[in-house]
Design an enzyme around this catalytic site. Sequence first.
Site, PDB file in Angstrom:
ATOM      1  N   GLU A 122      -4.497  23.343  62.680  1.00 40.92           N
ATOM      2  CA  GLU A 122      -5.024  22.590  61.541  1.00 40.92           C
ATOM      3  C   GLU A 122      -5.207  21.126  61.954  1.00 40.92           C
ATOM      4  O   GLU A 122      -4.275  20.507  62.460  1.00 40.92           O
ATOM      5  CB  GLU A 122      -4.061  22.697  60.347  1.00 40.92           C
TER       6      GLU A 122
ATOM      7  N   ASP B  64     -11.412  29.919  60.085  1.00 39.96           N
ATOM      8  CA  ASP B  64     -11.485  29.659  58.649  1.00 39.96           C
ATOM      9  C   ASP B  64     -11.297  28.175  58.384  1.00 39.96           C
ATOM     10  O   ASP B  64     -10.602  27.773  57.445  1.00 39.96           O
ATOM     11  CB  ASP B  64     -10.419  30.486  57.916  1.00 39.96           C
TER      12      ASP B  64
END
Length: 275
Positions: free
Chosen positions: A94, A139
């Site tokens: 992330e 994603d």
Amino acid sequence: MASPDESAQAAGPVLITEDDDGRRSLRFGEGGARQSVVWPGEPLRLELPYTRMAMVALAFMPRPENILAVGLGGGAIPMFLRAVLPDTHIDVVEVDREVVEAAKQYCGFQEDALLRAHVADGRAFIEGEGPPYDVIILDAYGADHIPLHLATREFLGAARSRLTRGGVVVGNVWESAANPLYDAMVRTYQVSFHGLSLFEVPSSTNRILVGLEGPLRLTREALVAQARRVEQERGLPFRLSSLVAQRYRPLTRRLKRGRVLTDAGLGHEGLPPDE
């Protein structure tokens, strides 16, 4: 193209809201789209339809040893995988440290010996040194689109090179007016992998793309059978086999619409010059 830090800043502040039923949603900025929805403490409850469809990865790779997820959100996908695959190593990348902190503080995301979060740009992580993965899930979204340095042929080629033999890359993309590059993204996936399958998400414009590392192709019947076995062996709380049977769309012919996205074709802001 935008740097990782610029992409993170452009996403806006990380906001967590909770509804009357206890569902928590992660957004970037007031009025932003839901990036993730979780039920804290209940990892098997995948709220957003695309997250359930993304588990088609397990029909292609029923017993993965190593999984990489690019993009954390509230942590719904990695927490579900951790619950149903207790012996699988899962890395999550992330770019925004605030997202990781929010997922831990408000969404029930927890690291352990087999589930690790890495604060880094997904592309830099994939192009760096590290182990191969059986499944890579893409994603990563900013406030309103996929960072395009995570959609080019060069990036997808790097992702394929990090797969084990027979591994798969699973991508979440939008087929809607909000994504004018949808056809280009599908075409870029097609030229980047040995085979590509598409799964339409019920009641949603999300599409799940599955790119294959090698030439092995499974029929709809074989995929449904493997999904059914996964349901039984892993105790999935939804009918993955029905989703596969109803929503599988093999892409056996090359798409002629859209361009192949390349690093050279991106402008300094990360957009194709004529978009």
